[in-house]
Design a protein around this motif. Sequence first.
Motif, PDB file in Angstrom:
ATOM      1  N   LEU A  79      -7.389   2.227  10.807  1.00  0.00           N
ATOM      2  CA  LEU A  79      -6.777   3.518  10.525  1.00  0.00           C
ATOM      3  C   LEU A  79      -7.213   4.032   9.154  1.00  0.00           C
ATOM      4  N   LYS A  80      -7.266   3.134   8.164  1.00  0.00           N
ATOM      5  CA  LYS A  80      -7.719   3.528   6.835  1.00  0.00           C
ATOM      6  C   LYS A  80      -9.133   4.090   6.880  1.00  0.00           C
ATOM      7  N   LYS A  81      -9.986   3.417   7.630  1.00  0.00           N
ATOM      8  CA  LYS A  81     -11.379   3.839   7.722  1.00  0.00           C
ATOM      9  C   LYS A  81     -11.484   5.209   8.387  1.00  0.00           C
TER      10      LYS A  81
ATOM     11  N   ILE B  93      -9.104   7.594   8.561  1.00  0.00           N
ATOM     12  CA  ILE B  93      -8.562   8.589   7.636  1.00  0.00           C
ATOM     13  C   ILE B  93      -9.575   8.854   6.525  1.00  0.00           C
ATOM     14  N   HIS B  94     -10.182   7.797   6.051  1.00  0.00           N
ATOM     15  CA  HIS B  94     -11.170   7.866   4.976  1.00  0.00           C
ATOM     16  C   HIS B  94     -12.334   8.778   5.358  1.00  0.00           C
TER      17      HIS B  94
ATOM     18  N   CYS C  97     -16.369   9.866   1.011  1.00  0.00           N
ATOM     19  CA  CYS C  97     -16.695   9.467  -0.357  1.00  0.00           C
ATOM     20  C   CYS C  97     -17.581  10.491  -1.062  1.00  0.00           C
TER      21      CYS C  97
ATOM     22  N   VAL D 179      -5.144  10.798  -2.602  1.00  0.00           N
ATOM     23  CA  VAL D 179      -4.950  10.008  -1.376  1.00  0.00           C
ATOM     24  C   VAL D 179      -6.193   9.166  -1.100  1.00  0.00           C
ATOM     25  N   HIS D 180      -7.356   9.777  -1.245  1.00  0.00           N
ATOM     26  CA  HIS D 180      -8.609   9.054  -1.014  1.00  0.00           C
ATOM     27  C   HIS D 180      -8.729   7.871  -1.967  1.00  0.00           C
TER      28      HIS D 180
ATOM     29  N   LYS E 140      -6.459   6.151  -3.279  1.00  0.00           N
ATOM     30  CA  LYS E 140      -5.517   5.086  -2.933  1.00  0.00           C
ATOM     31  C   LYS E 140      -6.068   4.167  -1.847  1.00  0.00           C
ATOM     32  N   ILE E 141      -6.942   4.711  -0.980  1.00  0.00           N
ATOM     33  CA  ILE E 141      -7.439   3.881   0.122  1.00  0.00           C
ATOM     34  C   ILE E 141      -8.875   3.404  -0.074  1.00  0.00           C
ATOM     35  N   CYS E 142      -9.581   3.935  -1.086  1.00  0.00           N
ATOM     36  CA  CYS E 142     -11.001   3.591  -1.242  1.00  0.00           C
ATOM     37  C   CYS E 142     -11.259   2.872  -2.562  1.00  0.00           C
ATOM     38  N   LYS E 143     -11.506   1.589  -2.477  1.00  0.00           N
ATOM     39  CA  LYS E 143     -11.739   0.815  -3.697  1.00  0.00           C
ATOM     40  C   LYS E 143     -13.068   1.186  -4.353  1.00  0.00           C
TER      41      LYS E 143
END
Length: 90
Positions: A2-4, A6-7, A13, A38-39, A41-44
């Motif tokens: 799901l993260k991917k 949404i990402h 990026c 938001v991005h 928060k989910i993308c290191k």
Amino acid sequence: MLKKLIHIIFLPCSEATLLMEKRNAATISSKENWKLSVHLKICKWCRAYKEKLEILDDILKRKLSQEEKVEMNDSEIEGFKEKVLKNLDI
């Protein structure tokens, strides 16, 4: 998974890094700022990019403050601002 998803759909990026650069040069809208936060928060990877960008900006600011001040008239400054904003597509 799901993260991917949404990402990729929400804010890729490539757009996130552009927004980070745009935010450093000028202001971004509240919607862009929200999407970027938001991005981040989910993308290191983009968080790491943001940290490096902040370090580089800090180094450049310190370096420029140590150098002799360059005198520019108002029209030169405005021309420079317009050129930067045009390149950022603001």
